[in-house]
Design an enzyme around this catalytic site. Structure first.
Site, PDB file in Angstrom:
ATOM      1  CG  HIS A  19      -2.678  11.892   5.099  1.00  9.94           C
ATOM      2  ND1 HIS A  19      -1.630  11.185   5.642  1.00  9.94           N
ATOM      3  CD2 HIS A  19      -3.016  11.246   3.961  1.00  9.94           C
ATOM      4  CE1 HIS A  19      -1.342  10.162   4.846  1.00  9.94           C
ATOM      5  NE2 HIS A  19      -2.168  10.181   3.819  1.00  9.94           N
ATOM      6  CE  LYS A  43       0.109  -0.376   1.420  1.00 13.10           C
ATOM      7  NZ  LYS A  43      -0.292   1.017   1.536  1.00 13.10           N
ATOM      8  CB  SER A 130       2.455   7.569   4.809  1.00 10.62           C
ATOM      9  OG  SER A 130       1.318   8.337   5.069  1.00 10.62           O
TER      10      SER A 130
HETATM   11  O1  PNS Z   1      -3.488   5.628   1.678  1.00 17.93           O
HETATM   12  P1  PNS Z   1      -3.552   4.603   0.607  1.00 17.93           P
HETATM   13  O2  PNS Z   1      -2.744   3.389   1.003  1.00 17.93           O
HETATM   14  O3  PNS Z   1      -3.193   5.137  -0.748  1.00 17.93           O
HETATM   15  O4  PNS Z   1      -5.104   4.134   0.523  1.00 17.93           O
HETATM   16  C1  PNS Z   1      -5.506   3.116  -0.341  1.00 17.93           C
HETATM   17  C2  PNS Z   1      -6.923   2.646   0.003  1.00 17.93           C
HETATM   18  C3  PNS Z   1      -7.020   2.199   1.449  1.00 17.93           C
HETATM   19  C4  PNS Z   1      -7.895   3.769  -0.228  1.00 17.93           C
HETATM   20  C5  PNS Z   1      -7.288   1.475  -0.954  1.00 17.93           C
HETATM   21  O5  PNS Z   1      -6.266   0.531  -0.937  1.00 17.93           O
HETATM   22  C6  PNS Z   1      -8.593   0.793  -0.607  1.00 17.93           C
HETATM   23  O6  PNS Z   1      -9.644   1.355  -0.758  1.00 17.93           O
HETATM   24  N1  PNS Z   1      -8.492  -0.460  -0.104  1.00 17.93           N
HETATM   25  C7  PNS Z   1      -9.642  -1.222   0.328  1.00 17.93           C
HETATM   26  C8  PNS Z   1      -9.863  -2.431  -0.571  1.00 17.93           C
HETATM   27  C9  PNS Z   1     -10.530  -2.014  -1.855  1.00 17.93           C
HETATM   28  O7  PNS Z   1     -11.651  -1.532  -1.889  1.00 17.93           O
HETATM   29  N2  PNS Z   1      -9.799  -2.202  -2.961  1.00 17.93           N
HETATM   30  C10 PNS Z   1     -10.240  -1.834  -4.291  1.00 17.93           C
HETATM   31  C11 PNS Z   1      -9.781  -0.427  -4.611  1.00 17.93           C
HETATM   32  S1  PNS Z   1      -9.991  -0.114  -6.299  1.00 17.93           S
END
Ligand code: PNS
Length: 188
Positions: A19, A43, A130
């Site tokens: 990251h 989660k 992570s």
């Molecule tokens: O570090 P991660 O868990 O891979 O990040 C995932 C993240 C936070 C970028 C994604 O889950 C997200 O943007 N969540 C917010 C809700 C949302 O917009 N969902 C639609 C994504 S297509």
């Protein structure tokens, strides 16, 4: 629309060296980079949002064009509210691609004006995630080199609260920890 502003969203539970590598690369390309921690993750996280925020702020303090924020709900809505031009995401290996493509296309469907930009972290971090860091640390394995030192320390404190106390004792009165210290070294 702020063309120089990118959002790097994620869970960062915890922040890995991968990251951080990506943040440093992103900071070189964009005028301003907002690292956005998702607040409403389904989660059950290992670190609270406040802990993740604090760690990331400490780790990026040297990068003057990087800000750490949190967000809730749809990422595209947050990006729009920030008037960001694009979303930054990291791709470590081909296995990341499918999920990232799906997410990028869904985000494009939700907000066609927002672009997703992919960058690759250094190849030495290509296997670091992570989830695996949490798994290794929870099983008592070493995570040195996979996460920044502050994260390594926080992981140890979280998984073995006595560590923090021991560390403090050592600072205040070296040698007082005596036997305890020897025990710790054997386990480390
Ligand atoms: O570090 P991660 O868990 O891979 O990040 C995932 C993240 C936070 C970028 C994604 O889950 C997200 O943007 N969540 C917010 C809700 C949302 O917009 N969902 C639609 C994504 S297509």
């Amino acid at each position: 629309m702020n063309r120089g502003l990118a959002i790097y969203p994620g869970s960062f539970d915890p922040t890995t060296n991968g990251h951080l590598d990506l943040i440093e690369r992103g900071a070189k390309i964009f005028e301003e980079l907002v690292v956005a921690i998702l607040r409403n993750s389904e989660k059950s996280p290992m670190f609270s949002v406040a802990e993740r925020l604090e760690m990331l702020r400490e780790l990026t303090a040297h990068l003057k064009n990087v800000r750490i924020e949190t967000f809730d709900g749809l990422m595209v809505e947050y990006a729009k509210s920030m008037e960001a031009m694009c979303i930054l995401r990291g791709i470590r290996a081909i296995s990341d691609y499918e999920y990232e493509l799906q997410m990028a296309l869904m985000n494009r469907k939700l907000e066609p004006t927002l672009e997703t930009v992919f960058m690759m972290p250094a190849d030495k971090y290509s296997y670091v995630s992570s989830r695996l860091v949490r798994e290794v640390a929870q099983a008592g394995g070493p995570v040195k080199g996979l996460v920044p030192e502050v994260v390594e320390r926080k992981l140890r404190e979280k998984l073995d609260p006595a560590y923090k106390f021991h560390d403090g004792m050592h600072e205040v009165a070296p040698g007082v920890a005596g036997g305890k210290e020897k025990k710790r070294k054997k386990r480390a």
